[in-house]
Design a protein around this motif. Structure first.
Motif, PDB file in Angstrom:
ATOM      1  N   LEU A 166       0.831  -1.210   0.000  1.00  0.00           N
ATOM      2  CA  LEU A 166       0.000   0.000   0.000  1.00  0.00           C
ATOM      3  C   LEU A 166       0.866   1.261   0.000  1.00  0.00           C
ATOM      4  N   LEU A 167       1.936   1.242   0.811  1.00  0.00           N
ATOM      5  CA  LEU A 167       2.841   2.400   0.850  1.00  0.00           C
ATOM      6  C   LEU A 167       3.571   2.552  -0.485  1.00  0.00           C
ATOM      7  N   GLY A 168       3.880   1.435  -1.132  1.00  0.00           N
ATOM      8  CA  GLY A 168       4.536   1.497  -2.427  1.00  0.00           C
ATOM      9  C   GLY A 168       3.665   2.146  -3.486  1.00  0.00           C
ATOM     10  N   VAL A 169       2.384   1.799  -3.478  1.00  0.00           N
ATOM     11  CA  VAL A 169       1.461   2.407  -4.442  1.00  0.00           C
ATOM     12  C   VAL A 169       1.340   3.908  -4.189  1.00  0.00           C
ATOM     13  N   VAL A 266       2.771   9.551   1.511  1.00  0.00           N
ATOM     14  CA  VAL A 266       3.063   8.408   2.385  1.00  0.00           C
ATOM     15  C   VAL A 266       2.742   8.740   3.840  1.00  0.00           C
ATOM     16  N   LEU A 267       3.092   9.955   4.281  1.00  0.00           N
ATOM     17  CA  LEU A 267       2.818  10.331   5.671  1.00  0.00           C
ATOM     18  C   LEU A 267       1.314  10.432   5.928  1.00  0.00           C
ATOM     19  N   LEU A 268       0.589  11.029   4.988  1.00  0.00           N
ATOM     20  CA  LEU A 268      -0.851  11.194   5.186  1.00  0.00           C
ATOM     21  C   LEU A 268      -1.580   9.847   5.119  1.00  0.00           C
ATOM     22  N   PHE A 272      -3.205   7.273   8.105  1.00  0.00           N
ATOM     23  CA  PHE A 272      -4.559   6.725   8.043  1.00  0.00           C
ATOM     24  C   PHE A 272      -4.535   5.208   8.260  1.00  0.00           C
ATOM     25  N   PHE A 273      -3.612   4.511   7.550  1.00  0.00           N
ATOM     26  CA  PHE A 273      -3.514   3.052   7.710  1.00  0.00           C
ATOM     27  C   PHE A 273      -2.977   2.662   9.079  1.00  0.00           C
ATOM     28  N   VAL A 279      -0.532  -0.837   8.965  1.00  0.00           N
ATOM     29  CA  VAL A 279       0.924  -0.704   8.886  1.00  0.00           C
ATOM     30  C   VAL A 279       1.440  -0.325  10.257  1.00  0.00           C
ATOM     31  N   THR A 280       2.752  -0.479  10.446  1.00  0.00           N
ATOM     32  CA  THR A 280       3.374  -0.069  11.703  1.00  0.00           C
ATOM     33  C   THR A 280       4.004   1.300  11.538  1.00  0.00           C
TER      34      THR A 280
END
Length: 577
Positions: A166-169, A266-268, A272-273, A279-280
């Motif tokens: 998810l972070l990669g996308v 990524v931070l925003l 949220f995740f 995610v951690t």
């Protein structure tokens, strides 16, 4: 002026691949080192994320210390690998540049003389200096940076995907605007940099021709006109450089404005995740650090992209020299005889009118023929056709029954030598300047004899004899001395047919007469065709050809033509007052 060709993009791509493939093991080693360095650089953000998660889960100081020590090891490994990778890159670049320079010199020397003259000095000078240097910098510095930075970006984005898909996308959020502005730039940059190179060539040509003709400019009061001409060329260079600057002023800010987008996304999205346990915190921190780390290779790509476009444009101009068809290698390696025959020769420069109109002329082996006539009659053009530099538009010029254009160029040059009033002194010793006229066969004794044969008395005053250095910063030869040096080369070359196109024009009448008599003794038995501006040369010839308006109007011995009372007789009477 008709410029030299420019290679297309496909040819540049093939040449670039070939340049890399020739040293593929060095390239493989270079890429392996940089990939290893990039992998080592990935360790620190990932380990830092582990520290964050370990502290959050209550791990002890010992665990944090081990992870911190591992970060230090990764940083050290990255530094060492990056250093050796850079060293390997420069070694590869220097080897590639050396090969490129050698090949460019070989292609340039293979150019037909007529092509070089039509292209002008500016175009070839810029390609051999500015363009080759630019390509060298591109191969040595830009190509490794582009390849390596691209590999680093791929690894960093891959690392983000490995942390969490998810972070990669989300990390790909900055790519669409970068791709759009880069595509816009690349569509325009190639043509813009080619135009800049052509403008620089025109400016160099304008400056060199003005400098070479400085005396004529001063005598004819053409300074204002030449200044206007130069200012026009400078304006053209300024316009083309403004055009490339305009492209950069859009491209650079457009790409740099996209840098914060993936980090912010990524931070925003990561926050949220994180709130939902998908995610951690360590993964979000590591992903943000990876993307922050990606700015450095992306910034290098941005900085070198402009240089890469300039380098590819210069490479296209350098490769264009090799696209000029070489002089045809005729099937005949040696003519059956030494007689020069011209039949029905017509010639025109470019698309202009004919300069020669149906020339018929037969020069017997061992004959001395003088060609006289008013300026603009076509004498020098006829000399070029006889020497095989240019081919007639119609008709044929043959040597020993074989068309000159069917002869191997090396064989033709060994047999026929053309010496004009233009001459060149190469930087180096006097021996170097003489030796290339007869490679491997010009002993010191032969060189001294050749200088004596052309009346080069100044040789006796040289401080180091044949070892005296000539050219810029050393012993400068005057116009007359340089012309005698050119004639000495002719003696050493020992051709069977000589074409002297006002070869003694730079000498004063007394020195010219003495030189011509000395040459006459040395060149006895050879065919000599002299384009004569001093009629005493015609007086000593076996026959005289009078050329008027591109046509031979009279042909015979000096005495016969004087008795005939035609154009030659009028020239002779005018010469003697």
């Amino acid at each position: 002026m008709s410029g030299l060709p420019v290679a297309d993009r496909a040819a540049v791509r093939r040449a670039t691949v070939d340049l890399i493939a020739r040293d593929r093991w060095a390239v493989a080693r270079l890429l392996a080192l940089h990939v290893a360095a990039a992998v080592a650089a990935l360790a620190a953000p990932w380990l830092l994320g582990r520290i964050v998660d370990s502290v959050g889960s209550g791990a002890g100081v010992a665990t944090v210390d081990r992870l911190a020590l591992a970060i230090g090891g990764g940083v050290l490994a990255h530094g060492l690998l990056a250093r050796y990778a850079q060293y390997a890159g420069h070694r590869f670049g220097e080897r590639a540049v050396a090969r490129l320079r050698e090949e460019f010199v070989a292609r340039t020397l293979a150019l037909p003389v007529s092509v070089v003259e039509r292209a002008g000095t500016g175009d070839l000078a810029v390609r051999s200096s500015v363009d080759v240097t630019t390509v060298g910098a591109t191969v040595r510095d830009v190509l490794p940076v582009v390849v390596i930075a691209s590999a680093q970006l791929s690894l960093l984005l891959g690392a983000v995907f490995l942390l969490h898909p998810l972070l990669g996308v989300v990390a790909l959020a900055g790519l669409p605007p970068i791709w759009a502005v880069t595509r816009w730039y690349l569509r325009r940059a190639g043509a813009a940099y080619l135009a800049e190179g052509a403008a620089a060539a025109e400016l160099t040509d304008a400056l060199t021709t003005t400098a070479e003709g400085a005396r004529t400019v001063e005598a004819l009061r053409l300074a204002d006109e030449r200044v206007r001409h130069g200012v026009g060329r400078i304006r053209r260079v300024w316009e083309t450089r403004r055009a490339t600057l305009a492209l950069r002023s859009v491209y650079f800010p457009g790409v740099e404005a996209s840098y914060p987008l993936p980090i912010a996304a990524v931070l925003l999205v990561g926050g949220f995740f994180l709130s939902r346990g998908a995610v951690t915190l360590g993964e979000v921190v590591a992903a943000a650090l990876y993307l922050q780390q990606a700015i450095e290779p992306l910034d290098r790509l941005l900085q070198w992209m402009e240089q890469a476009q300039r380098g590819f444009a210069s490479f296209a101009r350098v490769l264009g020299v090799g696209q000029v068809p070489p002089e045809p290698r005729g099937a005949a390696s040696a003519p059956a005889g030494q007689g020069l025959v011209v039949r029905g020769a017509r010639f025109a420069y470019a698309d202009g009118p004919d300069v020669l109109h149906g020339i018929d002329l037969a020069v017997r082996p061992g004959e001395r023929l003088a060609v006289v006539g008013p300026s603009g009659a076509g004498k020098s053009t006829l000399a070029r056709l006889l020497a095989g530099i240019d081919a007639p538009r119609e008709g044929v010029v043959s040597l020993g029954g074989c068309p000159v254009t069917d002869l191997d160029p090396a064989e033709r040059r060994r047999g026929i030598a053309l010496v004009t009033q233009e001459h060149h002194v190469f930087i180096g010793s006097l021996r170097d300047n003489l030796a290339f006229a007869a490679p491997g066969a010009a002993s010191d004794e032969r060189m001294r004899a050749a200088l004596a044969a052309v009346g080069a008395d100044w040789y006796a005053d040289l401080p180091d004899g044949l070892d005296t250095q000539l050219g810029d910063g050393a012993r400068e030869l005057g116009a007359a001395e340089a012309q005698q040096l050119a004639l000495a080369r002719l003696v050493l070359a020992d051709p069977h047919t000589l074409i002297l196109d006002e070869a003694t024009a730079a000498l004063d009448p007394t020195t010219a007469r003495r030189t011509e008599r000395a040459l006459a003794a040395v060149l006895a038995g050879r065919t000599v065709i002299a384009i004569a501006h001093r009629l005493n040369t015609a007086h000593d010839a076996d026959r005289v050809a009078v050329l008027e308006d591109g046509r031979i109007t009279e042909l015979g011995s000096h005495d016969e033509l004087v008795r005939a009372g035609g154009a030659y007789a009028a020239l002779w009477r005018s010469w003697h007052g």
